[in-house]
Design a protein around this motif. Structure first.
Motif, short mmCIF file in Angstrom:
data_model
loop_
_atom_site.label_atom_id
_atom_site.label_comp_id
_atom_site.label_asym_id
_atom_site.label_seq_id
_atom_site.Cartn_x
_atom_site.Cartn_y
_atom_site.Cartn_z
N GLY A 3 91.48 -25.64 3.00
CA GLY A 3 91.15 -27.02 2.87
C GLY A 3 92.84 -27.71 2.51
N GLU A 4 93.03 -28.68 2.30
CA GLU A 4 94.41 -29.03 3.08
C GLU A 4 95.70 -28.91 2.54
N VAL A 5 95.28 -28.23 0.74
CA VAL A 5 96.86 -26.95 0.10
C VAL A 5 96.87 -26.16 0.88
N GLY A 6 95.47 -24.57 0.59
CA GLY A 6 95.75 -23.81 1.49
C GLY A 6 96.77 -23.01 0.92
N VAL A 7 96.25 -22.75 -0.62
CA VAL A 7 97.44 -22.24 -2.01
C VAL A 7 96.94 -20.33 -1.06
N ASP A 8 98.34 -19.32 -0.77
CA ASP A 8 98.87 -18.40 -0.70
C ASP A 8 98.55 -17.39 -1.89
N TRP A 9 97.68 -17.15 -2.14
CA TRP A 9 97.12 -15.97 -2.83
C TRP A 9 97.26 -14.84 -2.97
N GLN A 10 97.93 -14.16 -1.72
CA GLN A 10 98.38 -12.46 -0.97
C GLN A 10 99.07 -12.34 -2.52
N ILE A 30 89.45 -0.09 -16.58
CA ILE A 30 90.86 -0.60 -16.00
C ILE A 30 91.11 -0.50 -14.91
N SER A 31 91.78 0.86 -14.62
CA SER A 31 92.08 1.06 -12.93
C SER A 31 91.26 0.67 -12.32
N GLN A 32 89.71 1.04 -12.04
CA GLN A 32 89.17 0.68 -11.03
C GLN A 32 88.83 -0.64 -11.19
N LEU A 33 88.93 -2.05 -11.90
CA LEU A 33 89.23 -3.28 -11.79
C LEU A 33 90.71 -3.27 -10.50
N GLY A 34 91.75 -2.72 -10.63
CA GLY A 34 92.57 -2.95 -10.50
C GLY A 34 92.44 -2.87 -8.26
N PHE A 35 90.80 -1.88 -8.21
CA PHE A 35 90.59 -1.59 -7.25
C PHE A 35 89.47 -2.95 -6.33
N VAL A 36 89.56 -3.33 -7.15
CA VAL A 36 88.64 -4.99 -7.14
C VAL A 36 90.34 -6.18 -7.07
N ALA A 37 90.97 -6.13 -7.34
CA ALA A 37 92.16 -7.13 -7.22
C ALA A 37 92.18 -6.75 -5.93
N VAL A 38 92.78 -5.46 -6.17
CA VAL A 38 93.24 -5.22 -4.37
C VAL A 38 92.36 -5.54 -2.61
N ALA A 83 90.29 -7.98 -3.43
CA ALA A 83 90.86 -9.61 -3.50
C ALA A 83 92.38 -9.98 -2.88
N ALA A 84 92.72 -9.28 -3.67
CA ALA A 84 94.27 -9.28 -2.09
C ALA A 84 94.07 -9.54 -1.01
N SER A 85 93.04 -8.90 -0.55
CA SER A 85 92.90 -8.87 1.12
C SER A 85 92.44 -9.33 1.23
N ALA A 86 91.88 -10.42 0.97
CA ALA A 86 91.27 -11.46 1.10
C ALA A 86 89.73 -11.18 1.59
N ALA A 87 88.73 -9.91 0.72
CA ALA A 87 87.69 -9.07 0.98
C ALA A 87 87.16 -9.21 0.39
N LEU A 88 86.25 -10.85 0.09
CA LEU A 88 84.82 -10.82 -0.67
C LEU A 88 84.19 -9.39 -0.68
N ALA A 116 90.03 -2.53 3.95
CA ALA A 116 90.86 -3.66 3.63
C ALA A 116 92.11 -5.03 3.35
N ALA A 117 92.53 -3.50 2.32
CA ALA A 117 94.42 -3.49 2.18
C ALA A 117 94.98 -3.19 3.61
N ILE A 118 94.88 -1.79 4.05
CA ILE A 118 94.89 -1.56 5.34
C ILE A 118 95.54 -2.65 6.72
N ARG A 119 93.88 -3.60 6.18
CA ARG A 119 94.00 -4.99 8.01
C ARG A 119 95.06 -5.81 6.51
N ALA A 120 95.05 -5.98 5.32
CA ALA A 120 96.03 -6.79 5.36
C ALA A 120 97.66 -6.33 5.02
N GLN A 121 97.84 -5.29 5.67
CA GLN A 121 98.92 -4.88 5.55
C GLN A 121 99.55 -4.59 4.20
#
Length: 442
Positions: free
Chosen positions: A236-243, A276-284, A286-291, A364-369
């Protein structure tokens, strides 16, 4: 109400009606707790079927029915069903709290609302409906006079208050409560503060009760809502960068459990840290924009967490330590086998599905640098391996003379074995799960 709006709210209505019915059936003294738990499981499976039958497309101004909501609703239905089956495996404890299936269904109803909401007010209502029954469920699972019960309640209440305050700021900044208005907002301090507080309140709910099987439902729901909110504001117009924010959250979720598990001896806490550590990989992811990768990792987490909690649920103590596992391999070999297989999945050892989930996320994380997150994730996997190894190896220690034999709980062992086999089978033939994860679109 149109047909599209009714189909969007149908899973929540089915769960609410099922919860009310189960609560009424629990009133008579002669009602069997195991029967109630099985009824709750069947109702949860029915909700997953309703979501699949409705499919995608349409919805209402408050609830949507896209690929992501269908995926998360089906996952919530399956997780709730397995949790109810595990409750049925503990008839003695269930006899003292026959309303557990009804509470679980009410919580699942809130979870369905949370993952389908496209309005901030509806999101908060669903979050409250989800969290309140879970306070009761996790409190009953804890030992008497456990300070964790009060901590869970205070953390949950504080998290909800933070999210509500953030929603109020977002409404003040945009004049709307719908997610569509968030995408049209402009950059201003009020908007950014409200968005940050809302997401902080959501994330805090993930840590309410990491060592209980009931927590898996709230984790699936909150992460689904988090991913939807990030997707709505990243375009959208804002385009917040969440990485940066999501990468920092992933690093926190990976590092803190790894450090905390080093000196921990309580079995449930060790299991909680591993999940919880496994949930950390879900966050990784998400940070890589790989839903799709995040959805795949979340489904993998759900199965492995439930399998781990099912395998350790046969212990006679409600808060066991590692020494209580001594001799378990000799007394309950099938339960230990299931525990070992699930632990291998959490660590990410091939050919389990946990290995594929981590490869998917790392790619996905490697592609997102985000190579530094890959390195941190690898180190966290080593820490998880050490925690899981401590649990499994403790089962092979010689039994103590004063040890109390654990109950048989054939149903609990069977559930743990089924989940462990599923973790292994999905790793050998992951095609269906990968295709399903690819359909996750907001």
């Amino acid at each position: 109400m149109s047909a599209a709006e009714l189909s969007a709210i149908a899973p929540a209505l089915v769960l609410a009606a099922g919860a009310a019915l189960t609560a009424v059936l629990a009133i008579p003294r002669q009602s069997g707790p195991r029967t109630l738990a099985w009824i709750g499981a069947l109702e949860s499976v029915a909700v997953a079927g309703v979501a699949l039958a409705n499919g995608t497309g349409g919805g209402s101004p408050s609830l949507t029915r896209d690929g992501a909501s269908v995926f998360f609703v089906v996952l919530i239905g399956i997780v709730t069903a397995v949790s109810c089956v595990l409750a049925a495996a503990e008839p003695r404890r269930m006899a003292r709290s026959k309303d557990e299936p009804a509470l679980a269904l009410f919580a699942a109803c809130g979870a369905v609302v949370v993952v389908s909401a496209v309005d901030l007010v509806v999101l908060f209502v669903g979050l409250a409906l989800l969290a309140i029954p879970l306070y009761v469920l996790t409190g009953r699972s804890a030992p008497a006079r456990d300070e964790g019960v009060l901590r869970h309640f205070l953390l949950g209440a504080t998290s909800s208050a933070v999210a509500l305050y953030g929603i109020a700021l977002l409404y003040a900044a945009t004049g709307e409560t719908g997610y569509a208005g968030l995408g049209r907002a402009t950059h201003n301090p009020l908007y950014l503060a409200g968005l940050g507080l809302t997401l902080a309140g959501l994330v805090s709910h993930v840590a309410i009760a990491p060592g209980h099987r009931w927590s898996v439902v709230i984790n699936v729901a909150v992460i689904g809502a988090l991913l939807r909110l990030v997707a709505a504001t990243a375009t959208g117009e804002v385009g917040v960068d969440w990485q940066v924010s999501l990468a920092s959250l992933a690093a926190f979720a990976l590092a803190v459990p790894a450090v905390a598990s080093i000196a921990e001896h309580r079995v449930r806490r060790l299991a909680g840290y591993a999940t919880i550590s496994q949930l950390g990989f879900v966050a990784v992811a998400a940070a890589s924009a790989a839903l799709p990768a995040a959805a795949f990792a979340l489904a993998t987490y759900s199965a492995q967490a439930l399998g781990l909690f099912a395998a350790i649920a046969i212990l006679p103590q409600r808060s066991p330590v590692l020494d209580d596992l001594a001799g378990l391999a000799r007394r309950r070999p099938l339960a230990v086998l299931a525990l070992a297989l699930v632990a291998l999945g959490l660590v990410g050892v091939p050919p389990t599905v946990g290995f594929l989930a981590k490869v998917y996320v790392f790619e996905a994380a490697i592609r997102a640098q985000l190579l530094w997150l890959v390195v941190l994730g690898a180190l966290a996997s080593v820490a998880s391996a050490m925690a899981c190894a401590r649990i499994v190896l403790a089962c092979f220690a010689p039994p103590r003379l004063d040890a109390v034999a654990p109950p048989r709980m054939r149903a609990g062992t069977a559930v743990a074995l089924v989940i462990a086999i599923a973790v292994l089978a999905a790793g050998l033939a992951p095609g269906a799960l990968l295709d399903t994860a690819q359909s996750v679109r907001f």
